[in-house]
Motif scaffolding. Structure first.
Motif, short mmCIF file in Angstrom:
data_model
loop_
_atom_site.label_atom_id
_atom_site.label_comp_id
_atom_site.label_asym_id
_atom_site.label_seq_id
_atom_site.Cartn_x
_atom_site.Cartn_y
_atom_site.Cartn_z
N LEU A 20 6.98 62.86 13.61
CA LEU A 20 6.61 61.42 13.21
C LEU A 20 5.62 61.22 12.23
O LEU A 20 5.64 60.50 11.23
CB LEU A 20 6.73 60.47 14.54
CG LEU A 20 7.99 60.16 14.86
CD1 LEU A 20 7.76 59.37 16.50
CD2 LEU A 20 8.82 59.58 14.29
N VAL A 69 12.31 56.61 15.44
CA VAL A 69 11.70 57.29 16.64
C VAL A 69 12.57 57.83 17.47
O VAL A 69 12.44 59.36 17.85
CB VAL A 69 10.75 56.60 17.73
CG1 VAL A 69 10.26 57.27 18.67
CG2 VAL A 69 9.33 55.96 16.77
N VAL A 92 14.36 60.79 15.81
CA VAL A 92 13.18 62.23 15.83
C VAL A 92 13.16 62.76 17.30
O VAL A 92 13.41 64.07 17.45
CB VAL A 92 11.79 61.78 15.35
CG1 VAL A 92 11.05 63.08 15.66
CG2 VAL A 92 12.04 61.66 13.89
N TRP A 95 8.13 55.61 9.80
CA TRP A 95 9.13 55.99 10.77
C TRP A 95 8.56 55.72 12.24
O TRP A 95 9.34 55.24 13.08
CB TRP A 95 9.47 57.53 10.73
CG TRP A 95 10.64 57.73 9.79
CD1 TRP A 95 10.40 56.92 8.39
CD2 TRP A 95 11.69 58.34 9.86
NE1 TRP A 95 11.78 57.44 7.70
CE2 TRP A 95 12.40 58.28 8.51
CE3 TRP A 95 12.27 59.33 10.70
CZ2 TRP A 95 13.63 58.77 8.37
CZ3 TRP A 95 13.53 59.84 10.54
CH2 TRP A 95 14.12 59.82 9.42
N SER A 96 7.09 56.02 12.34
CA SER A 96 6.66 55.82 13.86
C SER A 96 6.74 54.44 14.42
O SER A 96 6.57 53.85 15.38
CB SER A 96 5.33 56.59 13.71
OG SER A 96 4.44 55.44 13.05
#
Length: 184
Positions: free
Chosen positions: A22, A53, A56, A46-47
């Motif tokens: 991430l 999340v 991923v 993205w985090s």
């Protein structure tokens, strides 16, 4: 290859790698915003997005999830191989699908995308598969499509997912000798 001669390690990803993967995505997102490329993935880290999340987390759990780390254990890139994404046409022959390829903007990661695509070729050969496919952002300057083309992929078709322009590309290993090494 990378700018330094320091060895990089390709290893299978685990759930413990999710925060570092991430972080690589967040780093790339910050760069995209800086260069005005919000069309590819938006502008939010993205985090900060639960859906990303989860993507991923799911990706790192796949059997062909790989990460690259430097000599200090810092994660620099991720490669996820597997089945084709549901938004592209089904494969007509056995294949390896490059689901995710992301690399840090760190200078030590320079050239690692090409190395990981050579690693994907090696994984395909080991599995007795001669075909690889990948999809990517087909908008903007077209630089991402050109990158994959420079790595031996050819355009197959375009597609759209809720207005997001995508490009499907493929590569055949049938008429090629043993290519680049998987070592980075």
């Amino acid at each position: 290859m990378q700018e330094t001669d320091k060895p990089l390690l390709i290893r299978r990803a685990t759930a413990l790698d999710v925060p570092a993967v991430l972080q690589v995505f967040d780093e790339v997102m910050a760069w995209f915003v800086q260069i005005g490329n919000e069309g590819q993935w938006g502008s939010e880290p993205w985090s900060a997005l639960p859906r990303r999340v989860q993507l991923v987390e799911d990706a790192c759990a796949l059997p062909e999830a790989w990460v690259v780390e430097d000599e200090h254990g810092r994660l620099l890139a991720a490669l996820i191989l597997g089945e084709a994404q549901p938004y592209v046409p089904a494969a007509t022959e056995p294949e390896i699908y490059v689901r995710v390829l992301v690399a840090s903007r760190d200078a030590r990661a320079r050239g690692i995308g090409r190395c990981l695509l050579a690693f994907a070729d090696d994984r395909a050969r080991a599995a007795g598969v001669q075909r690889l496919r990948v999809d990517c952002y087909g908008g903007g300057s077209g630089a991402l499509v050109q990158f994959y083309e420079s790595c031996g992929y050819a355009r197959i078709s375009t597609f759209s997912v809720d207005g997001w322009p995508g490009q499907l590309l493929g590569r055949s290993l049938c008429n090629q000798g043993r290519g680049g090494s998987a070592a980075v």
